[in-house]
Scaffold this active site. Structure first.
Site, mmCIF file in Angstrom:
data_model
loop_
_atom_site.group_PDB
_atom_site.id
_atom_site.type_symbol
_atom_site.label_atom_id
_atom_site.label_comp_id
_atom_site.label_asym_id
_atom_site.label_seq_id
_atom_site.Cartn_x
_atom_site.Cartn_y
_atom_site.Cartn_z
ATOM 1 N N ASP A 37 0.867 -1.179 0.000
ATOM 2 C CA ASP A 37 0.000 0.000 0.000
ATOM 3 C C ASP A 37 0.899 1.223 0.000
ATOM 4 O OD1 ASP A 37 -3.229 0.264 0.787
ATOM 5 O OD2 ASP A 37 -2.069 2.082 1.131
ATOM 6 N N ASN A 90 -5.047 -4.407 -7.142
ATOM 7 C CA ASN A 90 -6.258 -3.813 -6.599
ATOM 8 C C ASN A 90 -6.176 -2.294 -6.440
ATOM 9 O OD1 ASN A 90 -8.760 -3.666 -4.723
ATOM 10 N ND2 ASN A 90 -7.083 -2.937 -3.420
ATOM 11 N N TYR A 156 -11.721 7.461 -15.139
ATOM 12 C CA TYR A 156 -11.956 6.204 -14.419
ATOM 13 C C TYR A 156 -12.560 5.162 -15.351
ATOM 14 C CZ TYR A 156 -13.404 3.136 -10.576
ATOM 15 O OH TYR A 156 -13.565 2.068 -9.720
ATOM 16 N N LYS A 160 -10.739 1.622 -16.470
ATOM 17 C CA LYS A 160 -11.320 0.325 -16.106
ATOM 18 C C LYS A 160 -11.686 -0.490 -17.344
ATOM 19 C CE LYS A 160 -10.928 0.837 -11.675
ATOM 20 N NZ LYS A 160 -9.983 0.008 -10.893
ATOM 21 N N ILE A 189 -19.109 -0.485 -3.447
ATOM 22 C CA ILE A 189 -18.836 -1.288 -2.258
ATOM 23 C C ILE A 189 -18.684 -0.359 -1.064
ATOM 24 C CG2 ILE A 189 -17.345 -3.056 -1.261
ATOM 25 C CD1 ILE A 189 -18.789 -3.922 -3.851
ATOM 26 N N THR A 191 -16.898 0.922 1.415
ATOM 27 C CA THR A 191 -15.503 1.004 1.836
ATOM 28 C C THR A 191 -15.188 2.430 2.281
ATOM 29 O OG1 THR A 191 -14.630 1.705 -0.313
ATOM 30 C CG2 THR A 191 -14.938 -0.676 0.028
#
Length: 249
Positions: A37, A90, A156, A160, A189, A191
């Site tokens: 990360d 990810n 984005y 993707k 999601i 998050t």
């Protein structure tokens, strides 16, 4: 016995959200996990969570938009655990909302550098390491916006869609070398990335899902686990949705 016993897995953006859920799930199923990360504090906390649960993990800080750091990350994985069997790319960012004609060049480049270039670097260097093993598995985290538009987020959406295409190419190129590559398309999601969203915005997002709720990180992690394991041994080059019906309407 876990379905990933004796495997070595690498997860980027593993300090929180979907990445954290994936790292924890990999470890629970027996894999040794490299947690990576850009946020060192979050990454080290993820490692402690894994170790507290009896798993084996190490932290390696890396900025996925930097090819030198991604190459070093993969090399560090091999140095620490001797090999690389599974790579989950990810790490990603959302970018600032704007119509395409108003989208700043700097923001365009920033989003693509993380969401597309970073995935490419992760795949490139993972493939080189996996060829030494005689095989491996790559899972790229795309999005529902790898197949449908995200108004005010053209960078984005572009990134993707490109991740889905990159995944298909790798699947076609490396199938005979024992390297499988698939992509996953989560809807919205629940998050930390959505913590800044207002209540009205969250309700609007929920309304786009026929199941009437946001997804959970663990629900994405379960699909990623399946694609990372031998249970999906005849699957490569695919794009699999976990979207609560978002793209069905």
């Amino acid at each position: 016995m876990g379905i990933l016993d004796n495997k070595v897995a690498l997860v980027t953006g593993a300090g929180s959200g979907i990445g954290l859920a994936i790292a924890l799930t990999y470890a629970k199923e027996g894999a040794k996990v490299i947690v990576s990360d850009i946020n060192e504090e979050h990454g080290k906390e993820a490692v402690e969570q894994i170790k507290s649960a009896g798993g084996d993990a190490s932290f390696v800080k890396a900025d996925t938009s930097n090819p030198t750091e991604v190459e070093a990350l993969v090399n560090a994985t091999a140095e620490i655990y001797g090999r690389l069997d599974i790579a989950c790319n990810n790490a990603g960012i959302g970018g600032e909302p704007a119509l395409t004609g108003d989208y700043s060049l700097d923001n365009w480049r920033k989003v693509l550098s993380v969401n597309l270039d970073g995935v490419f670097y992760g795949c490139k260097y993972a493939i080189q390491q996996m060829e030494k093993n005689g095989g491996g598995v790559i899972v790229n985290i795309a999005s529902i916006h790898g197949t449908v538009a995200a108004p005010l987020s053209s960078a984005y959406t572009t990134a993707k869609h490109a991740v889905v295409g990159l995944t298909k190419n790798i699947g076609a190129e490396y199938g005979q070398k024992g390297i499988r590559c698939n992509s996953v398309g989560p809807a919205y999601i629940d998050t930390p990335l959505l913590e800044s969203a207002s209540g009205d915005m969250k309700e609007a997002l929920i309304a786009k899902h026929p199941m009437g709720r946001l997804g959970k990180p663990q629900e994405v992690a379960e699909l990623v686990l399946f694609l990372s394991s031998e249970k999906s041994s005849f699957m490569t080059g695919g794009y699999y949705l976990v979207d609560g019906g978002y793209t069905a309407i």
